[in-house]
Design a protein around this motif. Structure first.
Motif, PDB file in Angstrom:
ATOM      1  N   CYS A 118       0.831  -1.208   0.000  1.00  0.00           N
ATOM      2  CA  CYS A 118       0.000   0.000   0.000  1.00  0.00           C
ATOM      3  C   CYS A 118       0.868   1.261   0.000  1.00  0.00           C
ATOM      4  O   CYS A 118       0.593   2.220  -0.729  1.00  0.00           O
ATOM      5  CB  CYS A 118      -0.932   0.006   1.211  1.00  0.00           C
ATOM      6  SG  CYS A 118      -2.334  -1.126   1.080  1.00  0.00           S
ATOM      7  N   VAL A 119       1.917   1.250   0.824  1.00  0.00           N
ATOM      8  CA  VAL A 119       2.813   2.402   0.881  1.00  0.00           C
ATOM      9  C   VAL A 119       3.532   2.580  -0.452  1.00  0.00           C
ATOM     10  O   VAL A 119       3.658   3.700  -0.963  1.00  0.00           O
ATOM     11  CB  VAL A 119       3.839   2.252   2.025  1.00  0.00           C
ATOM     12  CG1 VAL A 119       4.888   3.364   1.957  1.00  0.00           C
ATOM     13  CG2 VAL A 119       3.136   2.288   3.378  1.00  0.00           C
ATOM     14  N   ALA A 120       3.988   1.474  -1.048  1.00  0.00           N
ATOM     15  CA  ALA A 120       4.678   1.549  -2.334  1.00  0.00           C
ATOM     16  C   ALA A 120       3.760   2.092  -3.421  1.00  0.00           C
ATOM     17  O   ALA A 120       4.153   2.959  -4.221  1.00  0.00           O
ATOM     18  CB  ALA A 120       5.219   0.172  -2.725  1.00  0.00           C
ATOM     19  N   GLU A 347      12.536  -3.380   1.038  1.00  0.00           N
ATOM     20  CA  GLU A 347      12.064  -4.446   1.917  1.00  0.00           C
ATOM     21  C   GLU A 347      11.270  -5.498   1.152  1.00  0.00           C
ATOM     22  O   GLU A 347      11.268  -6.673   1.513  1.00  0.00           O
ATOM     23  CB  GLU A 347      11.212  -3.854   3.039  1.00  0.00           C
ATOM     24  CG  GLU A 347      12.023  -3.030   4.042  1.00  0.00           C
ATOM     25  CD  GLU A 347      11.163  -2.423   5.131  1.00  0.00           C
ATOM     26  OE1 GLU A 347       9.925  -2.500   5.004  1.00  0.00           O
ATOM     27  OE2 GLU A 347      11.709  -1.876   6.087  1.00  0.00           O
ATOM     28  N   LEU A 348      10.586  -5.078   0.085  1.00  0.00           N
ATOM     29  CA  LEU A 348       9.824  -6.023  -0.720  1.00  0.00           C
ATOM     30  C   LEU A 348      10.725  -6.882  -1.608  1.00  0.00           C
ATOM     31  O   LEU A 348      10.479  -8.078  -1.783  1.00  0.00           O
ATOM     32  CB  LEU A 348       8.807  -5.270  -1.597  1.00  0.00           C
ATOM     33  CG  LEU A 348       7.578  -4.698  -0.882  1.00  0.00           C
ATOM     34  CD1 LEU A 348       6.812  -3.762  -1.802  1.00  0.00           C
ATOM     35  CD2 LEU A 348       6.659  -5.829  -0.409  1.00  0.00           C
ATOM     36  N   LEU A 349      11.772  -6.281  -2.168  1.00  0.00           N
ATOM     37  CA  LEU A 349      12.626  -6.984  -3.116  1.00  0.00           C
ATOM     38  C   LEU A 349      13.793  -7.710  -2.462  1.00  0.00           C
ATOM     39  O   LEU A 349      14.283  -8.713  -2.986  1.00  0.00           O
ATOM     40  CB  LEU A 349      13.161  -6.005  -4.169  1.00  0.00           C
ATOM     41  CG  LEU A 349      12.123  -5.319  -5.054  1.00  0.00           C
ATOM     42  CD1 LEU A 349      12.808  -4.386  -6.047  1.00  0.00           C
ATOM     43  CD2 LEU A 349      11.275  -6.343  -5.798  1.00  0.00           C
ATOM     44  N   PHE A 350      14.276  -7.194  -1.348  1.00  0.00           N
ATOM     45  CA  PHE A 350      15.460  -7.760  -0.710  1.00  0.00           C
ATOM     46  C   PHE A 350      15.144  -8.178   0.722  1.00  0.00           C
ATOM     47  O   PHE A 350      15.762  -7.699   1.678  1.00  0.00           O
ATOM     48  CB  PHE A 350      16.615  -6.751  -0.741  1.00  0.00           C
ATOM     49  CG  PHE A 350      16.992  -6.313  -2.129  1.00  0.00           C
ATOM     50  CD1 PHE A 350      17.814  -7.098  -2.917  1.00  0.00           C
ATOM     51  CD2 PHE A 350      16.506  -5.121  -2.645  1.00  0.00           C
ATOM     52  CE1 PHE A 350      18.156  -6.699  -4.199  1.00  0.00           C
ATOM     53  CE2 PHE A 350      16.848  -4.707  -3.927  1.00  0.00           C
ATOM     54  CZ  PHE A 350      17.678  -5.510  -4.709  1.00  0.00           C
ATOM     55  N   VAL A 351      14.174  -9.069   0.855  1.00  0.00           N
ATOM     56  CA  VAL A 351      13.700  -9.494   2.169  1.00  0.00           C
ATOM     57  C   VAL A 351      14.810 -10.175   2.970  1.00  0.00           C
ATOM     58  O   VAL A 351      14.947  -9.974   4.180  1.00  0.00           O
ATOM     59  CB  VAL A 351      12.501 -10.457   2.015  1.00  0.00           C
ATOM     60  CG1 VAL A 351      11.998 -10.898   3.382  1.00  0.00           C
ATOM     61  CG2 VAL A 351      11.381  -9.793   1.227  1.00  0.00           C
TER      62      VAL A 351
END
Length: 454
Positions: A118-120, A347-351
């Motif tokens: 949502c933030v992205a 944070e989404l791509l490099f968890v």
């Protein structure tokens, strides 16, 4: 550098110890107490709040009428203060130091993922709108059937370097890229101060033009209450809620600013000061903008300034001041939203990557440049995405500002919610959900009518 104890929590350092200043930094805040100032935090949060939404406030006043509009602005500001207080209180009660961390504590990894998406979406869509508006101001656009000449063409004539593509490219390379390259929110406090000042200049210029029009008889008495003629006019009242919610959405930057504060316990006071300042600016903008253009006020009042037929030297000067101050204001707001966008994308791509983003220069640079390039390409490819912006306000922005904080209170994993908190949280969720559903339905109906008319 080892983790640092902060108010009972272990916080991993964001930036390493700098040899030249002798002060360790922890997520952008100095451990030795020399963190961000209260005033700097207020300016940064205020700049996060005041964005493209300010241009839709006069149209909101036209739809609701002056009295209800001012009351709704106050109510949304109050609910925003309540939701921020909820987030900060539940952050202090738990072990996390971020919005996504609080969501993870309450709803697990799925809750964290939904918030990050949502933030992205919100920040990506909003920053794209900002760049489109900057292009409209500098290089002109088509608005409601009329051609609006940009400031650069108006001042220098049509040149290759002031076409939309080149003007935005120069803006991205010379202004936005240096600003989005900062790794601390507090580094933007001076640009944020200038941004807030430009918003105030916009208000004063609008007020001056409105008073000139009032004294010369070129404006009508504003409607104090809404004009309700049929069912569609009732539904239209609810379309203003997403606009106002988007205008006050700043929750994704609250924790970043708090961590850098010299005294993190002041964050509630920072939020209230920012909301009060922005409420005054929004109220003044809405009233004077509506007073100036009356029932001809467009959804984006910037189009009114472009189409205004008054060609007196003073009026032309004030219109140019309004347009230029607004464009520069958006350039200075852009990096604050990009800050949250970059963190959430990382944070989404490099968890599974443990190294903090600010310490990984290569990763930081790739994400920063990629996001800016993507936003630029979208902005020059799409003439307007105001409809998308409205849907963002009705869905992701409402969720970030009201629905998620309310859900965290109702979930109450730390058993700290009071009865009053539960009632306020339930009210926020219900009002946000109903307003969003009605607003989306009304927007779909309006869009369908426009398509049928074509």
């Amino acid at each position: 550098m080892a983790p640092v104890q902060q108010e009972g929590k272990l916080v991993a350092p964001l930036l390493p110890r700098a040899a030249d200043d002798g002060a360790a930094t922890c997520s952008g805040r100095r451990v030795d107490g020399e963190g961000a100032s209260f005033q700097g935090a207020v300016l940064n949060l205020s700049t996060t709040i005041i964005g493209a939404g300010i241009m839709s406030i006069p149209a909101t006043v036209k739809v609701l009428g002056v009295v209800p509009a001012m009351l709704v602005i106050l109510v949304v500001a109050f609910l925003s203060d309540v939701s921020i207080e909820f987030l900060l209180r539940f952050t202090d009660a738990g072990t996390s130091t971020s919005y996504s961390g609080v969501m993870s504590e309450s709803f697990g990894r799925l809750g964290r993922l939904i918030l990050q998406m949502c933030v992205a979406i919100t920040t990506m869509g909003t920053t794209t709108v900002y760049l489109i508006i900057i292009g409209d101001v500098l290089s002109g656009c088509m608005s409601e059937g009329s051609v609006n000449v940009g400031l650069l063409q108006e001042w220098f004539g049509t040149r290759w370097w002031n076409t939309r593509e080149w003007a935005l490219l120069f803006t991205c390379l010379l202004i936005l890229l240096p600003l989005v390259s900062f790794r601390r929110v507090d580094s933007l406090k001076f640009s944020s101060g200038l941004s807030v000042l430009l918003a105030v200049v916009f208000v004063f210029a609008s007020a001056a033009m409105a008073l000139m029009a009032l004294f010369t008889g070129r404006t009508e008495k504003p409607s104090l209450f809404p004009k309700i003629t049929d069912r569609s006019s009732v539904f239209k009242l609810f379309t203003t809620m997403p606009v106002l919610v988007s205008a006050f959405t700043c929750h994704f930057n609250v924790h970043h600013i708090k961590i850098e504060l010299r005294k993190p316990s002041q964050m509630n006071a920072v939020a209230r000061s920012s909301l009060l300042l922005c409420t005054i600016i929004y109220g003044a903008t809405g009233f004077f903008g509506y007073l100036l253009f009356g029932e001809e006020t467009m959804g984006d009042i910037l189009s009114n300034f472009n189409a205004d037929s008054d060609s007196s030297p003073l009026s032309v000067l004030l219109k140019d001041v309004v347009r230029l101050s607004y464009a520069v204001h958006l350039m200075l707001v852009f990096p604050l939203l990009n800050f949250s966008l970059r963190i959430n994308v990382d944070e989404l791509l490099f968890v599974k990557v443990k190294k903090p983003l600010a310490l990984d220069t290569r990763r930081f640079g790739i994400i920063t440049v990629s996001l800016l390039a993507s936003i630029y390409l979208i902005a020059i490819s799409i003439p307007t995405i105001w409809i998308v912006f409205q849907f963002i306000g009705s869905t992701t922005a409402v969720s970030i500002a009201f629905i998620f904080p309310g859900a965290i209170v109702l979930r109450d994993v730390n058993t700290i919610s009071r009865r009053r908190d539960m009632m306020l949280a339930t009210t926020m969720i219900v009002v946000a959900a109903i307003s969003s559903i009605i607003a989306i339905t009304s927007n779909v109906m309006d869009f369908t009518k426009k398509v049928d008319a074509i």
